[in-house]
Scaffold this active site. Structure first.
Site, short mmCIF file in Angstrom:
data_model
loop_
_atom_site.label_atom_id
_atom_site.label_comp_id
_atom_site.label_asym_id
_atom_site.label_seq_id
_atom_site.Cartn_x
_atom_site.Cartn_y
_atom_site.Cartn_z
N HIS A 1 0.84 -1.21 0.00
CA HIS A 1 0.00 0.00 0.00
C HIS A 1 0.87 1.26 0.00
CE1 HIS A 1 -3.97 -1.97 1.10
NE2 HIS A 1 -3.10 -2.96 1.08
N ASP B 1 -6.37 5.33 2.37
CA ASP B 1 -6.48 3.90 2.09
C ASP B 1 -7.87 3.35 2.42
OD1 ASP B 1 -4.00 1.76 1.73
OD2 ASP B 1 -5.87 0.88 2.51
N ALA C 1 13.91 -7.86 -2.92
CA ALA C 1 14.57 -7.70 -4.22
C ALA C 1 14.25 -6.34 -4.84
CB ALA C 1 14.07 -8.80 -5.16
N GLN D 1 12.62 -5.29 -7.30
CA GLN D 1 11.73 -5.98 -8.25
C GLN D 1 11.58 -5.28 -9.61
OE1 GLN D 1 8.39 -8.22 -6.86
NE2 GLN D 1 6.99 -7.21 -8.25
N HIS E 1 2.53 -13.93 -7.30
CA HIS E 1 1.40 -14.27 -6.41
C HIS E 1 0.16 -13.45 -6.78
CE1 HIS E 1 2.49 -10.43 -4.80
NE2 HIS E 1 1.68 -10.51 -3.77
N ASN F 1 0.09 -4.72 -7.48
CA ASN F 1 1.27 -3.95 -7.90
C ASN F 1 2.16 -4.81 -8.78
OD1 ASN F 1 0.90 -1.44 -6.30
ND2 ASN F 1 1.01 -2.88 -4.60
N SER F 2 2.35 -6.06 -8.38
CA SER F 2 3.22 -6.95 -9.15
C SER F 2 2.65 -7.18 -10.54
CB SER F 2 3.40 -8.29 -8.43
OG SER F 2 4.14 -8.08 -7.25
N GLU G 1 3.29 -4.16 -12.60
CA GLU G 1 4.72 -4.04 -12.89
C GLU G 1 5.12 -5.06 -13.97
OE1 GLU G 1 6.34 -4.46 -8.91
OE2 GLU G 1 5.43 -2.56 -8.30
N GLU H 1 -7.38 -10.72 -2.77
CA GLU H 1 -8.04 -10.65 -4.08
C GLU H 1 -7.15 -11.23 -5.19
OE1 GLU H 1 -5.91 -8.45 -3.50
OE2 GLU H 1 -5.56 -7.16 -5.22
N GLN H 2 -6.06 -11.87 -4.79
CA GLN H 2 -5.12 -12.39 -5.78
C GLN H 2 -5.75 -13.45 -6.68
OE1 GLN H 2 -2.11 -13.65 -3.00
NE2 GLN H 2 -1.80 -11.54 -2.29
N1 UDP Z 1 8.45 -5.75 -3.87
C1 UDP Z 1 9.79 -5.47 -4.06
N2 UDP Z 1 10.69 -6.43 -3.69
C2 UDP Z 1 10.34 -7.61 -3.13
C3 UDP Z 1 8.95 -7.88 -2.95
C4 UDP Z 1 8.04 -6.95 -3.33
O1 UDP Z 1 10.15 -4.41 -4.56
O2 UDP Z 1 11.21 -8.42 -2.83
C5 UDP Z 1 7.45 -4.73 -4.24
C6 UDP Z 1 6.79 -5.04 -5.56
O3 UDP Z 1 7.55 -4.48 -6.62
C7 UDP Z 1 5.41 -4.42 -5.39
C8 UDP Z 1 5.14 -4.54 -3.90
O4 UDP Z 1 6.41 -4.76 -3.29
O5 UDP Z 1 5.46 -3.05 -5.74
C9 UDP Z 1 4.24 -5.71 -3.57
O6 UDP Z 1 2.92 -5.38 -3.86
P1 UDP Z 1 1.91 -6.43 -4.44
O7 UDP Z 1 0.61 -5.73 -4.63
O8 UDP Z 1 2.45 -7.08 -5.63
O9 UDP Z 1 1.80 -7.56 -3.35
P2 UDP Z 1 1.61 -7.57 -1.76
O10 UDP Z 1 2.97 -7.45 -1.19
O11 UDP Z 1 0.73 -6.39 -1.40
O12 UDP Z 1 0.99 -8.89 -1.49
#
Ligand code: UDP
Length: 476
Positions: free
Chosen positions: A21, A132, A354, A356, A371, A375-376, A379, A395-396
Site C-alpha cells: 500500500h 487507504d 529484491a 523488483q 502471487h 502492484n506486481s 509491474e 483478491e489475488q
Molecule cells: N516488492 C519489491 N521487492 C520484493 C517484494 C516486493 O520491490 O522483494 C514490491 C513489488 O515491486 C510491489 C510490492 O512490493 O510493488 C508488492 O505489492 P503487491 O501488490 O504485488 O503484493 P503484496 O505485497 O501487497 O501482497
C-alpha cells in the site's frame, strides 16, 4: 512532465502501513507533485524512515516539486500491539500461529489516527485526502472539515467489480459443495470461480463487519482513485464506474513513472542484494532467458513448498531469480541438497527483498512467477512479461482470472488457498510460459499491453487525462 496551469492543489495521501500500500501511495504522491500539486504523505515514525529516502531523492532531482511527510503517533504498546509494530511486515516477517488475529488487531488499531487526522485537516485544510480503503473512519474525519475524501484500494477494476458482484449475488451460497465452480453473475466475461477463491471477510466474521464499514465509508466518500489504466480492463472500468463507485479515476500504472535507477530500487524495504551485482548477473544472461519468481511483500511458504519450487525451477532448466521470504532465524532446510551449487550458473536466490522493478524491466527477464498482488501484476504488464500465476490470499485469486482468462497473458500453476503445488506443476508452468507457440502469442499480447501502459501515462493518454480532470475539478 509538465506543471499544471491550475492553482496549486494540496493533496494528502494516507496509505495503510504495508509495503503493497505504501509503495503505490508514494508513487501517487510523486505523480501529483510532478503535475504541480503539493503532496503530503501521512505516516508513522518507523514508516517515515522507509519513505524519507526516496522522497529526498525525488526532491533532489526535482527541486521545484513539493512532497512532504507528516508523522502521526502510533503508540503500539498502548494499543495492545508489540513494541515497534508499525507495519504489517512486522507480523508477516515473524509469522506465528497468531498472525491472522494480530493483523486484524493492527487494522483496527489504526482508528487511533482519527483525532490526529482531524487536527491536521482542521489546521491545514488540504484540497483533498486520498486515504487507504482500510481507513474507513477517514471519510467522516474529512467530512467535518469539508475536505473531499477519496478511497485508494490499491487494486484494479476487475477485482473491485468481481468483489461487488459476489457481494450482491452471493453465488457461493447456491452451490452444493465448496469445490463446485460457479459463474459470477452480472460480471462481464462469464468468469468462473470456486468458493475458496473468494476474498476472506465476505462473511459475518469480525473481518466481515470491518469490510462492511470499509464499503459504507466508500459510499459516503467522494470517489475512488484506481491504480490501473483503461486499456487494460475497459469492460471492468466501465462496469465499475457504472454500477459500483460513485466516481472513479484511473491514474496508473503508477510504477512506470519510476524511470531512473534510484526510483526503481528504492521501493519498500532495503534490498538484501547489491543491485549492481544483480544487474551484472542479468547482463550476463541472454535476452528473455530469466524467470523472476516472487510472492510479494507478505506471503511466505512452508519448507515443503519451497523445496518443490526449488526442484521445479531446477528441472525447468531455465535461468531464474527467486525471492524467498522466511522468518528471521529460520534454518535453511528449504533447499534440496546441493541445490545452490548445482544451479549456481543459472539461478540467483534473494533472501529477503529484491529490487523488483529493476529486475522486471531488465531485457534478460522473460517471465514472472507471481502471487498476483496488484502492484506486481501492473509491474509485470508494464515490463511486457508473461506470467505464471500463483495466488495465495486476498483478491489475488480474482487478479489471476484477469491475467489468465481475460488478458490471456499468463499460465495458472493451479494454486488453491492453503494448497500445495508439486515440483512437476512448477516445472510445467514455467516451461509453458517461456516456450512454444502459445507462449509467443502470450508474449505478443503482453508486449502490446506494455506499450499501452506507457502510452496511458504520457501526455494525452487515458490515465494522464483522468488525472488532469481530477486536478481540474478539485483545484477549483
Ligand atoms: N516488492 C519489491 N521487492 C520484493 C517484494 C516486493 O520491490 O522483494 C514490491 C513489488 O515491486 C510491489 C510490492 O512490493 O510493488 C508488492 O505489492 P503487491 O501488490 O504485488 O503484493 P503484496 O505485497 O501487497 O501482497
Amino acid at each position: 512532465m509538465s506543471n499544471s496551469p491550475h492553482r496549486k492543489l494540496h493533496v494528502m495521501f494516507f496509505p495503510f502501513m504495508a509495503h503493497g500500500h505504501m509503495i503505490p501511495a508514494l508513487d501517487l504522491a510523486k505523480l501529483f507533485s510532478s503535475r504541480g500539486a503539493k503532496s503530503t504523505i501521512l505516516t508513522t515514525p518507523l514508516n517515515s524512515k522507509i519513505l524519507q529516502k526516496p522522497i529526498d531523492a525525488f526532491k533532489n532531482r526535482n527541486p521545484s516539486l513539493q512532497i512532504d511527510l507528516e508523522i502521526f503517533d502510533f503508540p503500539c504498546v498502548q494499543l495492545g500491539l508489540p513494541e515497534g509494530c508499525e507495519n504489517v511486515d512486522f507480523f508477516t516477517s515473524n509469522r506465528n500461529s497468531d498472525v491472522g488475529y494480530m493483523i486484524f488487531k493492527f487494522f483496527k488499531s489504526t482508528k487511533f489516527f482519527k483525532d490526529q487526522l482531524e487536527k491536521l485537516l482542521e489546521t491545514t485544510r488540504p484540497d483533498c485526502l486520498i486515504a487507504d480503503m482500510f481507513f474507513p473512519w477517514a471519510t467522516e474525519a474529512a467530512e467535518k472539515f469539508q475536505v473531499p475524501r477519496f478511497v485508494f484500494h490499491g487494486t484494479g477494476y476487475f477485482s473491485l467489480s468481481t468483489g461487488y458482484c459476489i457481494r450482491v449475488h452471493q453465488p457461493q451460497k447456491r452451490i452444493a459443495s465448496s469445490s463446485e465452480p460457479f459463474v459470477i453473475p452480472d460480471l462481464p466475461g462469464d468468469i468462473v470461480l470456486t468458493q475458496d477463491q473468494i476474498i476472506d471477510g465476505e462473511d459475518e466474521s469480525e473481518m466481515g463487519k470491518f469490510m462492511t464499514e470499509v464499503r459504507e465509508s466508500e459510499v459516503k466518500s467522494s470517489g475512488v482513485v484506481v491504480n490501473s489504466f483503461y486499456e487494460l480492463e475497459p469492460d471492468y472500468a466501465d462496469f465499475y464506474k457504472r454500477f459500483v463507485a460513485k466516481r472513479a479515476w484511473h491514474i496508473g500504472p503508477l510504477s512506470v513513472l519510476n524511470r531512473g535507477f534510484e526510483d526503481k530500487v528504492e521501493r519498500g524495504k532495503k534490498t538484501t542484494i547489491d543491485e549492481m551485482e544483480c544487474l551484472k548477473w542479468l547482463d550476463s544472461k541472454k535476452p528473455e532467458s530469466v524467470i523472476y519468481v516472487s510472492f510479494g511483500s507478505m506471503a511466505s511458504f512452508k519448507n515443503e513448498q519451497l523445496i518443490e519450487i526449488a526442484a521445479g525451477l531446477e528441472a525447468s532448466g531455465t535461468n531464474f531469480i527467486w525471492v524467498v521470504r522466511k522468518n528471521e532465524g529460520d534454518k535453511e532446510e528449504w533447499l534440496p541438497n546441493g541445490f545452490e551449487e548445482r544451479v549456481k550458473e543459472k539461478g540467483m536466490i534473494i533472501r529477503g527483498w529484491a529490487p523488483q522493478v529493476l529486475i522486471l524491466d531488465h531485457k534478460a527477464t522473460g517471465g514472472f512467477v507471481t502471487h498476483c498482488g496488484w502492484n506486481s501484476i501492473l509491474e509485470g504488464v508494464a515490463a511486457g512479461l508473461p506470467m505464471v500465476t500463483w495466488p495465495v490470499e486476498a483478491e489475488q485469486f480474482y487478479n489471476e482470472k484477469l491475467v489468465t482468462e481475460v488478458l490471456r497473458i499468463g499460465v495458472s500453476v493451479g494454486a488453491r488457498r492453503e494448497g500445495f503445488i508439486s515440483r512437476e506443476k512448477v516445472e510445467k508452468a514455467v516451461r509453458e510460459v517461456l516456450v512454444g507457440e502459445e507462449a509467443e502469442e502470450r508474449q505478443g499480447r503482453v508486449k502490446k499491453l506494455a506499450e499501452m501502459a506507457k502510452a496511458a501515462v504520457e501526455e494525452g493518454g487515458s490515465s494522464f487525462n483522468d488525472l488532469n480532470s481530477f486536478i481540474e475539478e478539485f483545484s477549483s
